[in-house]
Design an enzyme around this catalytic site. Structure first.
Site, short mmCIF file in Angstrom:
data_model
loop_
_atom_site.label_atom_id
_atom_site.label_comp_id
_atom_site.label_asym_id
_atom_site.label_seq_id
_atom_site.Cartn_x
_atom_site.Cartn_y
_atom_site.Cartn_z
N THR A 74 0.82 -1.22 0.00
CA THR A 74 0.00 0.00 0.00
C THR A 74 0.85 1.27 0.00
OG1 THR A 74 -0.16 0.02 2.42
CG2 THR A 74 -1.92 -1.11 1.21
N ASP A 75 2.13 1.18 0.39
CA ASP A 75 2.91 2.41 0.56
C ASP A 75 3.10 3.17 -0.74
OD1 ASP A 75 4.62 0.37 -0.31
OD2 ASP A 75 6.33 1.05 0.89
N ASP A 130 9.77 0.63 4.40
CA ASP A 130 10.90 0.00 5.09
C ASP A 130 11.73 1.03 5.84
OD1 ASP A 130 9.87 -2.15 3.78
OD2 ASP A 130 11.55 -2.42 2.41
N SER A 187 17.84 -4.59 3.90
CA SER A 187 18.40 -3.54 3.05
C SER A 187 18.16 -2.16 3.65
CB SER A 187 17.81 -3.61 1.63
OG SER A 187 16.40 -3.51 1.66
N ALA A 207 14.67 -11.83 3.43
CA ALA A 207 13.61 -12.58 4.10
C ALA A 207 12.31 -11.80 4.21
CB ALA A 207 14.06 -13.01 5.49
#
Length: 380
Positions: free
Chosen positions: A33-34, A169, A125, A120
């Site tokens: 959704t981001d 993230d 990152s 994973a």
């Protein structure tokens, strides 16, 4: 931090000048959704990447990665995204983004350590990018606001590595809160609120051990389908800019103007935004059962509508329905491999962890990695 400082001194024969740390993250609800300017519920985790660094009075960067036990060196004035080993491309990308924004970076040495699982779905990152960035902020006295730091990390992925990821993230790694989920709005690019993790349950990460690589996956293809669906709907509705603006009702009314693939991809994103909104209220009401059911609903949508699951991930969710203490489970992150997250009542956690390992190994002949995760603080 003291450990990484010692490692730096051993490798570079002098003390470091600064240390930094950034955690991995778990996407709780709000899958893909981001980049659709939607809302996401996420958390930072205990697992993190730490960096120790010092200037070296040159135009070269020298790096040592403890986990890989490997070194890298590159020239700041000739940055490329084809460095070997591959992990060196992330620090190079950070420098590239900083340089593009007018920040002056000189040569430095850095030692890196991490216990965020690789490839994973826990965003190793972003933890790497943000820890390097925070170290450089301190080392070179860079004035960078937290939201801009997240955009720099995203720029590494989008501009340097060619993966059209959103901000989730990096946002989670920077803005994580102890024992709480964070609700982020990716239209206004801000954290709207934190929501306490209710007592009585824990998050168990079960890694399928099927590494995903977003550079090589269909991530960009999924994003393109979402943007195509949004464009068709926007042409018919002036209040629609992205899928964030589409309700389930409107999507069903306009189903005929979309291809089947566009409809399915849009359905996943639209309903994920709705699930996030529902989840916040359920958490505030302390309704763990209904909150966990949203996790199962989310995974089913990933499996059927977004098609970013795998047979191995589906097996882990199938097992979760059978086990005592299970409240919900879903894939987390980009998908196409990686991890599942399981919401488990504390009184069953140990038994659940052991049993799901045995079941997965029995059916897939793979020993899964399992990690009990707690929502943690952000980068520092």
């Amino acid at each position: 931090m003291s450990n990484i400082s010692e490692i730096f001194e051993q490798k570079f024969n002098r003390p470091c000048e600064t240390t930094a740390s950034a955690p991995g993250r778990l996407e709780i609800l709000g899958n893909h959704t981001d980049y659709n300017e939607g809302i996401v519920l996420s958390c930072a985790v205990d697992q993190k990447t730490t960096v120790a660094a010092a200037k070296n009075n040159s135009r070269y960067v020298r790096l040592y990665d403890l986990r890989a036990d490997s070194s890298a060196e590159f020239d700041i004035d000739h940055l490329v995204n084809t460095l070997k080993p591959k992990w060196a491309n992330y620090p190079a990308g950070v420098i590239s983004e900083l340089t593009a924004r007018g920040f002056g970076i000189e040569g430095f040495d850095a030692a890196i350590s991490s216990n965020v699982p690789l490839s994973a779905g826990m965003s190793s990152s972003a933890a790497f990018e943000i820890s390097i960035l925070f170290a450089l902020k301190k080392l070179f006295s860079l004035d960078i606001a937290p939201a801009d730091a997240a955009r720099i990390g995203q720029g590494v992925e989008n501009n340097f590595l060619g993966v059209k990821t959103g901000l989730l993230d990096q946002f989670s790694s920077i803005f994580g809160a102890e024992n709480a989920f964070i609700l982020s709005d990716f239209r206004t690019v801000e954290v709207l609120k934190t929501v306490a993790m209710p007592e009585g349950a824990s998050i168990l990460v079960v890694n399928s051990m099927q590494k995903h690589n977003l550079v090589d996956s269909e991530y960009n293809v999924r994003r393109a389908a979402c943007e195509s669906a949004a464009a068709k709907l926007a042409a018919r509705h002036s209040n629609v800019r992205t899928l964030r603006d589409v309700s389930s009702g409107l999507l069903e009314e306009e189903k005929s103007v979309l291809s089947n693939i566009e409809y399915l991809r849009a359905k996943h994103v639209v309903q994920e935004c709705e699930r996030v909104s529902s989840a916040v209220k359920l958490l505030e009401d302390g309704d763990l059962t209904a909150f966990g059911q949203l996790w199962w609903d989310s995974h089913e949508s990933s499996r059927v509508n977004f098609e970013n699951s795998t047979p191995q991930l589906d097996k882990l969710i199938e097992f979760s329905h059978q086990l005592p203490g299970a409240l919900g489970a879903r894939l987390s992150g980009g998908g196409f491999g990686g991890i599942t997250v399981h919401l488990v009542r504390n009184s069953f956690l140990s038994e659940y962890q052991q049993t799901i390992r045995e079941l997965y190994k029995s059916c897939c002949d793979i020993e899964p990695e399992t990690i009990i995760c707690h929502p943690g603080a952000g980068a520092c």
